[in-house]
Motif scaffolding. Sequence first.
Motif, mmCIF file in Angstrom:
data_model
loop_
_atom_site.group_PDB
_atom_site.id
_atom_site.type_symbol
_atom_site.label_atom_id
_atom_site.label_comp_id
_atom_site.label_asym_id
_atom_site.label_seq_id
_atom_site.Cartn_x
_atom_site.Cartn_y
_atom_site.Cartn_z
ATOM 1 N N ILE A 111 -21.262 -55.825 -89.597
ATOM 2 C CA ILE A 111 -19.969 -56.498 -89.715
ATOM 3 C C ILE A 111 -20.061 -57.964 -89.300
ATOM 4 C CG2 ILE A 111 -19.142 -55.812 -87.418
ATOM 5 C CD1 ILE A 111 -16.329 -55.482 -88.867
ATOM 6 N N VAL A 112 -20.884 -58.266 -88.292
ATOM 7 C CA VAL A 112 -21.072 -59.671 -87.926
ATOM 8 C C VAL A 112 -21.726 -60.427 -89.074
ATOM 9 C CG1 VAL A 112 -22.339 -61.250 -86.410
ATOM 10 C CG2 VAL A 112 -21.153 -59.277 -85.439
ATOM 11 N N LEU A 113 -22.718 -59.800 -89.727
ATOM 12 C CA LEU A 113 -23.371 -60.422 -90.871
ATOM 13 C C LEU A 113 -22.378 -60.638 -92.005
ATOM 14 C CD1 LEU A 113 -25.977 -61.351 -92.321
ATOM 15 C CD2 LEU A 113 -26.295 -58.982 -93.068
ATOM 16 N N ALA A 114 -21.489 -59.667 -92.230
ATOM 17 C CA ALA A 114 -20.513 -59.789 -93.315
ATOM 18 C C ALA A 114 -19.533 -60.928 -93.050
ATOM 19 C CB ALA A 114 -19.752 -58.472 -93.488
ATOM 20 N N ILE A 115 -19.024 -61.002 -91.811
ATOM 21 C CA ILE A 115 -18.084 -62.087 -91.489
ATOM 22 C C ILE A 115 -18.805 -63.431 -91.524
ATOM 23 C CG2 ILE A 115 -16.567 -63.023 -89.705
ATOM 24 C CD1 ILE A 115 -16.059 -60.119 -88.817
ATOM 25 N N THR A 116 -20.027 -63.447 -91.001
ATOM 26 C CA THR A 116 -20.828 -64.678 -91.048
ATOM 27 C C THR A 116 -21.042 -65.110 -92.496
ATOM 28 O OG1 THR A 116 -21.962 -64.103 -88.990
ATOM 29 C CG2 THR A 116 -23.032 -65.726 -90.413
ATOM 30 N N LEU A 117 -21.374 -64.140 -93.341
ATOM 31 C CA LEU A 117 -21.571 -64.440 -94.755
ATOM 32 C C LEU A 117 -20.299 -65.007 -95.366
ATOM 33 C CD1 LEU A 117 -22.975 -64.226 -97.542
ATOM 34 C CD2 LEU A 117 -22.198 -61.850 -97.626
ATOM 35 N N ALA A 118 -19.151 -64.398 -95.024
ATOM 36 C CA ALA A 118 -17.880 -64.876 -95.576
ATOM 37 C C ALA A 118 -17.624 -66.319 -95.176
ATOM 38 C CB ALA A 118 -16.743 -63.987 -95.082
ATOM 39 N N VAL A 119 -17.726 -66.592 -93.884
ATOM 40 C CA VAL A 119 -17.431 -67.943 -93.397
ATOM 41 C C VAL A 119 -18.487 -68.932 -93.880
ATOM 42 C CG1 VAL A 119 -17.067 -69.340 -91.326
ATOM 43 C CG2 VAL A 119 -16.256 -66.982 -91.390
ATOM 44 N N LEU A 120 -19.759 -68.522 -93.864
ATOM 45 C CA LEU A 120 -20.836 -69.402 -94.338
ATOM 46 C C LEU A 120 -20.649 -69.739 -95.812
ATOM 47 C CD1 LEU A 120 -24.611 -69.070 -93.564
ATOM 48 C CD2 LEU A 120 -23.870 -69.320 -95.912
ATOM 49 N N SER A 121 -20.347 -68.706 -96.625
ATOM 50 C CA SER A 121 -20.176 -68.945 -98.062
ATOM 51 C C SER A 121 -19.038 -69.921 -98.325
ATOM 52 C CB SER A 121 -19.890 -67.627 -98.788
ATOM 53 O OG SER A 121 -20.976 -66.752 -98.670
ATOM 54 N N VAL A 122 -17.904 -69.662 -97.677
ATOM 55 C CA VAL A 122 -16.735 -70.495 -97.938
ATOM 56 C C VAL A 122 -16.931 -71.904 -97.378
ATOM 57 C CG1 VAL A 122 -14.295 -70.791 -97.425
ATOM 58 C CG2 VAL A 122 -15.159 -68.554 -98.061
ATOM 59 N N THR A 123 -17.401 -71.992 -96.123
ATOM 60 C CA THR A 123 -17.601 -73.312 -95.516
ATOM 61 C C THR A 123 -18.678 -74.094 -96.262
ATOM 62 O OG1 THR A 123 -17.029 -72.381 -93.365
ATOM 63 C CG2 THR A 123 -18.097 -74.529 -93.367
ATOM 64 N N GLY A 124 -19.820 -73.426 -96.525
ATOM 65 C CA GLY A 124 -20.918 -74.101 -97.212
ATOM 66 C C GLY A 124 -20.551 -74.505 -98.625
ATOM 67 N N LEU A 125 -19.980 -73.557 -99.382
ATOM 68 C CA LEU A 125 -19.598 -73.871 -100.755
ATOM 69 C C LEU A 125 -18.496 -74.926 -100.797
ATOM 70 C CD1 LEU A 125 -19.609 -70.336 -102.421
ATOM 71 C CD2 LEU A 125 -21.075 -72.254 -103.028
ATOM 72 N N ALA A 126 -17.536 -74.821 -99.867
ATOM 73 C CA ALA A 126 -16.450 -75.805 -99.845
ATOM 74 C C ALA A 126 -16.995 -77.193 -99.539
ATOM 75 C CB ALA A 126 -15.404 -75.403 -98.808
ATOM 76 N N ARG A 127 -17.868 -77.259 -98.545
ATOM 77 C CA ARG A 127 -18.422 -78.565 -98.155
ATOM 78 C C ARG A 127 -19.270 -79.162 -99.285
ATOM 79 N NH1 ARG A 127 -17.890 -83.163 -95.467
ATOM 80 N NH2 ARG A 127 -19.864 -84.037 -94.837
ATOM 81 N N VAL A 128 -20.156 -78.340 -99.861
ATOM 82 C CA VAL A 128 -21.026 -78.835 -100.933
ATOM 83 C C VAL A 128 -20.208 -79.194 -102.168
ATOM 84 C CG1 VAL A 128 -22.874 -78.217 -102.519
ATOM 85 C CG2 VAL A 128 -23.055 -77.617 -100.113
#
Length: 827
Positions: free
Chosen positions: A22-39
Amino acid sequence: MEWQIAWRLFKRELAQGQLILIVLAITLAVLSVTGLARVSERLQVAINGEASNFIAADRIIDSPVELDSQVLTVADELGLAHVTNMQFNSMVYSGDKFQLVTVKAVGEGYPLKGDIELSNGVTRALPSKGQAWFENRLGGLLGYPKSIELGNSELSLTEEISRLPDAGFNPFASSPVLLIRLDDVAATGIIQPGSRVTYLYQFTGNAEQLTAFELQAKPLLNNSQRWVDVQSGDSPIASAVQRAERFLLLASLLGIALACAAIGIAAQRYCQRHYDVVAMLKTFGASGKQIRVLFGLHLSLVTLLGIVLGLLGGLLLDIGITAFLPPEIAAYSPPYLRPVLLGVSTGLISAFMFSAYPLMRLLAIPPLRVLQRQLEGLQLGMWLHLLLSLAAMALLGYLYSRSLALTMTVVLAVLLLGFLLSVLGFVMIRFGHGIGMKTTNPFQLALAGLRRRARQNAVQLVGFSSALVLLLTILALRQDLLNEWQKQLPENAPNYFLVNIAPEDAKPLNDFLSLNHINATDIYPVVRGRLTHINDEELISGKQAENGAEGRVGISRELNLTYRDTLPPNNKLLEGKFNQAADDVSVESGVADRLGIILGDKLTYSIDNQSFSVKVASIRQVQWETLQPNFYMIFTPEALAPFAYTSMASFHLNDAQLAADGSLLSANQVVLQLIQQFPTISIIDVGAMVEQLRQIIDQVSLSLSLVLALVLLASALVLIAQTEAGMATRQRELAVLRTFGASGWLLRASTGIEFALLGAIAGLLAVIVAEFALYMLKTQVFELVVYMHWPWWAITPVAGAVIVAILGVWRCRQLLNMSCSEMLKAG
């Protein structure tokens, strides 16, 4: 008390690795959105920044009168740089020669973006007082004089202009450009009350300043003043930029969908892990309130850890990708605030809304489960889980994209996937109903496993299918967009336009182009006319409508009309037949939609104070982005025969062109020959604009490739997380099968087949949903040609089977290599 227990439980389970999923899933969610949004925001800002060189500013206000000083005061208060320009037509004289020119009078600071390209290099300087810089066409028409007369002033011609950054692209505006200082206009005496002048106020600044300026300045503008940016119709790359931005938004939106799928899978597994814990706490007398507070705090700690790790990962992802970007893109750095806030919101909303139903089931676990482990408490309310999940996905999607069309397309695709899972997936998984527990055949054992884990497999199919749907959608759209742009700008795209071609010059011009091996378009006649009636109903102007007049609003200007017997290149017939009868007319689809024109309508035009009527025989789709002559209305030769016309054409000229005598000439030498032979024809050089446009398209292509790579990474993580979700149940079953004598080979083969079948089903579902999503996106968002991707129907199920089988067997490798006693101890 509950806080202390939650903290101890959190530390223990984190150390034991039970919270990894679950930590990996939430991390993935936030990483995907933050990373994709920033890029994607960096790429959006860079694309718009580079594209703004086409208008020499970030924003322009186009006005027929001087702008209210209050607007400029707002710009000054916000810290925007701005410059005032004027544009008007006038005659210039040199001896006994004269020529109509477009005078561009610019203020100090012009251009705010881009450079002025002169024949001897690039500059950001301006003409000195009393000087004028001239477009190369004007020099040829006047014989390259040292000075000219403009109104009451005599101006020295000092530099030859190759291109202005905001020259735009209008082949019908054939007057050559004369660049002077704004301070010199008054001395000419040309501008008098009632003179037709265009004031161009150019502004530049950062994103926050421009947004604030738009909000404050637009309400101050009147109906005759236009707000212009790189996405307006005046920009030659408006369509490319808009499509690229929509693609980047879609990719990030699909990243959110991936993250939601991962969290939904992980949340269910998280709650299942704690069924026994809740049962024991209830047995020892814990109240329902204490358990709710305990697991609310526990889930909050898990979510907080996932958000922190995701934000760090997203920022590192942005830094890593930026290092590989071209310097002109990496130089742009939008604010971090929005990607960070979006990442935090995604973590909180998705974690709690996707966990709501599994948490309800967890809290409803009866104490009797301590003795009967098959008891699971609450079994109803799945509709609530689906509703909350869809609401979370739609909310996050709209918060990010601010596009209802994109958000609804993703939601509808998810609903279709759910429907297919309830029908096709359920039927295929239940196909093994009568097989039982036969262990002699790995295929039969795999089907039996699918049937036993029908509910769990349905959840796994959601994860597998979602990842494949998103990959197919992004891959197809990226390729379609790149193909579309490459078709619009092939290597031999026209880089010169010829206008004001007299009828008697058409054949000699064709001969000149053929002898010099110049690849040219057809020569198109051009007649100026006004559409006055539709089905005998008189049209009114937009201004009349604003003043309260009733009637159908037409086009408040003259149109450039042409005639032709055959459908032009880059035109697609949507309805009807192209110009069969003498009174037929073909109408471009955009203007037909805007004016409500349909097949069979009677259109009346006024040309040279003469009226005539024609019938709408066809509706065409036109690719306006191609640098070739395009028209709203195309008539038959008979319809326009009574009217005088000039013609236009475009052609491609190589840097070294083979001349008629076999020698190699430079492009400038060929153009000079053409001017000398046809002095009345105006030549417009758009080569520099084509090259700049091609650079923008290259940057957009890089953007699409980077976003595709990010979605690939996110999809791979979802697949791994999904495979992880069913390991505990699978471990117990493998232990039982080993106890009953199943061989290691049989278990490995059946496990591989089971995962392969899941992957194949997921691949089939993914193709169906991806085709639906692409249809919606192409018709409602991107305006691309819709077609079926038939190879997918064979390739995707096979690819899904191979990928999921490899992931599944790799994840189960330790279990499959354990002995029976080791499995029972581990379980």
